[in-house]
Scaffold this motif. Structure first.
Motif, mmCIF file in Angstrom:
data_model
loop_
_atom_site.group_PDB
_atom_site.id
_atom_site.type_symbol
_atom_site.label_atom_id
_atom_site.label_comp_id
_atom_site.label_asym_id
_atom_site.label_seq_id
_atom_site.Cartn_x
_atom_site.Cartn_y
_atom_site.Cartn_z
ATOM 1 N N LEU A 1 6.182 15.582 7.711
ATOM 2 C CA LEU A 1 6.315 14.193 7.272
ATOM 3 C C LEU A 1 7.655 14.094 6.576
ATOM 4 N N LEU A 2 8.566 13.304 7.156
ATOM 5 C CA LEU A 2 9.935 13.201 6.641
ATOM 6 C C LEU A 2 10.209 11.748 6.250
ATOM 7 N N GLY A 3 10.790 11.569 5.069
ATOM 8 C CA GLY A 3 11.138 10.207 4.676
ATOM 9 C C GLY A 3 11.678 10.181 3.264
ATOM 10 N N PRO A 4 12.249 9.038 2.853
ATOM 11 C CA PRO A 4 12.840 8.937 1.526
ATOM 12 C C PRO A 4 11.777 8.999 0.435
ATOM 13 N N SER A 5 12.216 9.228 -0.776
ATOM 14 C CA SER A 5 11.320 9.311 -1.916
ATOM 15 C C SER A 5 10.494 8.025 -2.030
ATOM 16 N N ARG B 1 4.455 3.726 6.076
ATOM 17 C CA ARG B 1 4.146 3.671 7.513
ATOM 18 C C ARG B 1 4.952 4.695 8.304
ATOM 19 N N ILE B 2 4.486 4.936 9.532
ATOM 20 C CA ILE B 2 5.224 5.822 10.429
ATOM 21 C C ILE B 2 6.236 4.987 11.205
ATOM 22 N N VAL B 3 7.495 5.382 11.134
ATOM 23 C CA VAL B 3 8.563 4.680 11.851
ATOM 24 C C VAL B 3 8.680 5.226 13.261
ATOM 25 N N GLU B 4 8.614 6.543 13.370
ATOM 26 C CA GLU B 4 8.896 7.193 14.646
ATOM 27 C C GLU B 4 8.438 8.636 14.580
ATOM 28 N N ARG B 5 8.077 9.200 15.729
ATOM 29 C CA ARG B 5 7.732 10.624 15.752
ATOM 30 C C ARG B 5 8.243 11.247 17.043
ATOM 31 N N GLY B 6 8.527 12.523 16.985
ATOM 32 C CA GLY B 6 9.002 13.197 18.175
ATOM 33 C C GLY B 6 9.336 14.648 17.877
ATOM 34 N N ALA B 7 9.656 15.393 18.923
ATOM 35 C CA ALA B 7 10.116 16.772 18.737
ATOM 36 C C ALA B 7 11.384 16.739 17.897
ATOM 37 N N ASN C 1 0.843 -1.193 0.000
ATOM 38 C CA ASN C 1 0.000 0.000 0.000
ATOM 39 C C ASN C 1 0.883 1.250 0.000
ATOM 40 N N ALA C 2 0.486 2.260 -0.775
ATOM 41 C CA ALA C 2 1.257 3.508 -0.818
ATOM 42 C C ALA C 2 1.218 4.176 0.560
ATOM 43 N N VAL C 3 0.037 4.130 1.190
ATOM 44 C CA VAL C 3 -0.118 4.577 2.576
ATOM 45 C C VAL C 3 -0.724 3.400 3.319
ATOM 46 N N ASP C 4 -0.060 2.967 4.394
ATOM 47 C CA ASP C 4 -0.353 1.644 4.935
ATOM 48 C C ASP C 4 -0.732 1.686 6.419
ATOM 49 N N GLY C 5 -1.772 2.455 6.725
ATOM 50 C CA GLY C 5 -2.251 2.473 8.105
ATOM 51 C C GLY C 5 -1.605 3.577 8.921
ATOM 52 N N ILE C 6 -1.874 4.811 8.527
ATOM 53 C CA ILE C 6 -1.248 5.961 9.201
ATOM 54 C C ILE C 6 -2.206 6.581 10.215
ATOM 55 N N ASP C 7 -1.712 6.780 11.439
ATOM 56 C CA ASP C 7 -2.427 7.548 12.464
ATOM 57 C C ASP C 7 -1.615 8.792 12.745
ATOM 58 N N LEU C 8 -2.220 9.944 12.658
ATOM 59 C CA LEU C 8 -1.472 11.130 13.089
ATOM 60 C C LEU C 8 -2.388 12.234 13.559
ATOM 61 N N ASP C 9 -1.855 13.056 14.478
ATOM 62 C CA ASP C 9 -2.550 14.236 14.958
ATOM 63 C C ASP C 9 -1.654 15.435 14.734
ATOM 64 N N VAL C 10 -2.213 16.487 14.200
ATOM 65 C CA VAL C 10 -1.473 17.743 14.139
ATOM 66 C C VAL C 10 -2.172 18.695 15.090
ATOM 67 N N PRO C 11 -1.546 19.008 16.240
ATOM 68 C CA PRO C 11 -2.212 19.871 17.218
ATOM 69 C C PRO C 11 -2.430 21.278 16.648
ATOM 70 N N ILE D 1 7.596 13.559 11.920
ATOM 71 C CA ILE D 1 7.102 12.179 11.771
ATOM 72 C C ILE D 1 7.943 11.527 10.683
ATOM 73 N N VAL D 2 8.687 10.477 11.063
ATOM 74 C CA VAL D 2 9.557 9.799 10.103
ATOM 75 C C VAL D 2 8.767 8.667 9.459
ATOM 76 N N MET D 3 8.770 8.630 8.119
ATOM 77 C CA MET D 3 8.013 7.611 7.385
ATOM 78 C C MET D 3 8.919 6.729 6.553
ATOM 79 N N ASP D 4 8.495 5.474 6.379
ATOM 80 C CA ASP D 4 9.169 4.548 5.466
ATOM 81 C C ASP D 4 8.128 3.574 4.929
#
Ligand SMILES: Nc1ncnc2c1ncn2[C@@H]1O[C@H](COP(=O)(O)OP(=O)(O)O)[C@@H](O)[C@H]1O
Ligand SMILES: [Mg+2]
Length: 387
Positions: free
Chosen positions: A36-40, A221-227, A19-29, A215-218
């Protein structure tokens, strides 16, 4: 604020079955900028287009400002023109036959909620002022630089006073010098207006510079998120560590751990590291070290240095990168101030700074890219991290 739950998008007929997007949960306060950061190809643009309503998901829910705009399971779909969003793409999308202000006024003078000309002009002028281009309002678009054209796009996205700003690699087509200025302009406007923003980029430095949260993506999916500071200084996943450019990694074994540090046994010696994930005594880790955390010295008074030989050096203007062979390993050390003047073949000690190395459990599922095993952990941890 934006809420995304269980977002899935699949493109039919693709060679890759993922899937191009494979089950993403995110909140933008509210009022925050999340990147959203990640490779091409990891699904950043698709995620953004789904939030914008330029693409329909196969599953999931999206709410903007508390209003459900998309939920295929419930038959809810609000079209792009009815979502309270402003969008800026990589390509400037500035119309060449118009002046700067005509470009910005255009969306205000079209569609169902058409404004009178004078009112549209006043609002467009305000938006141009926000991006520092009021002086150039009547200049033809082709006579503006790339950076100015991208700021026109930004002004145009802001004229309808959207609740949410969506930016897809807005700096990628700009020259290096301009990129920083437009980046600062975007962050400045975003903070002044306090507008909730999603910013897409493949560039780590850019992500760190502008984000409240990364939010780091690969692979969809989301790999990791943080400040931003957390993603930079203490990534919890191997994929993030590598993607953030922590180029030195050394295999080791856990000797002991307490709440804040873990003692690792390396071929080179013992090292206190920042812990991540589940680390029990005797388990295998990779230790990640930033080049700037490896200090070079001709002598080793502390006795903590690793004896090595200089292979070559690269000059960057504000620093030198030395490539040093320690045993079988080639390490990269970055020196800022010291003019240590080392040359090929010189003996040297590599002294690792205390408590900056990160110990990450070795990925044991045989996935060479290093993302597979980390993903399940990241998803489990991710949900509670945000907000
Ligand atoms: N319209 C499309 N048709 C088919 N495949 C697509 C389409 N858009 C994107 N993809 C695929 O979906 C994946 C994610 O793409 P994209 O969201 O553009 O990634 P990114 O923006 O992170 O580079 C890629 O494998 C890409 O080839
Ligand atoms: Mg993209």
């Amino acid at each position: 604020m934006i809420e995304v739950r269980g977002l899935v998008k699949r493109f039919e007929g693709r060679a890759v079955s993922r899937n191009a997007v494979d089950g993403i949960d995110l909140d933008v306060p509210e009022g925050k900028l999340v990147t959203l950061l990640g490779p091409s190809g990891c699904g950043k643009t698709t995620t953004l287009r789904l939030i914008a309503g330029l693409e329909r998901p196969d599953a999931g829910r999206i709410s903007i400002g508390g209003k459900l705009v998309c939920a295929p399971g419930e038959g809810v779909y609000v079209g792009v023109h009815h979502r309270p969003i402003g969008v800026v793409f990589q390509s400037y999308a500035v119309w060449p036959h118009m002046t700067a202000i005509e470009n910005v006024m255009f969306p205000l003078r079209s569609g169902q909620k058409r404004l009178p000309r004078a009112e549209a002009r006043r609002r467009a002028m305000e938006a141009l002022d926000m991006v520092g281009l009021a002086d150039l309002a009547d200049r033809p678009a082709p006579a503006l630089s790339g950076g100015q054209q991208q700021r026109i796009s930004l002004a145009r996205a802001l004229t309808r006073e959207p609740e949410v700003l969506l930016l897809d690699e807005p700096l990628s087509n700009l020259d290096a010098g301009l990129r920083d200025r437009v980046r600062d302009e975007i962050r400045g406007v975003q903070q002044r207006l306090g507008i909730t923003t999603v910013f897409v980029t493949h560039d780590q430095d850019e992500a760190l510079a502008v984000s409240d949260e990364v939010i780091v993506m690969d692979r969809g999916r989301i790999v990791e998120r943080g400040a931003a500071q957390e993603i930079y200084a203490w990534p919890r996943e191997e994929f993030t560590a590598r993607f953030m450019g922590i180029s030195n990694s050394l295999p080791g074994t856990v000797l002991s751990r307490d709440a804040n540090t873990v003692e690792i046994d390396l071929v080179q010696g013992r090292l206190s590291c920042l812990p991540t994930g589940k680390l029990s005594e005797g388990s295998s880790v990779n230790v990640f070290l930033r080049p700037e955390s490896l200090v070079l010295s001709r002598k080793d008074p502390s006795g903590r240095g690793w004896k090595g030989t200089v292979e070559f050096s690269i000059y960057h203007g504000d620093c030198w990168d030395y490539h040093v062979r320690v045993g079988d390993t080639l390490l990269r050390s970055r020196m800022y101030r010291e003019k240590i003047g080392l040359a090929h073949g010189d003996p040297v000690y590599v002294v690792p700074e205390e408590a900056t190395a990160i110990a990450i459990p070795v990925n044991t599922d045989g996935d060479a890219s290093g993302a597979g095993a980390s993903l399940s952990g990241a998803t489990a941890k991710g949900a509670g991290d945000i907000g």
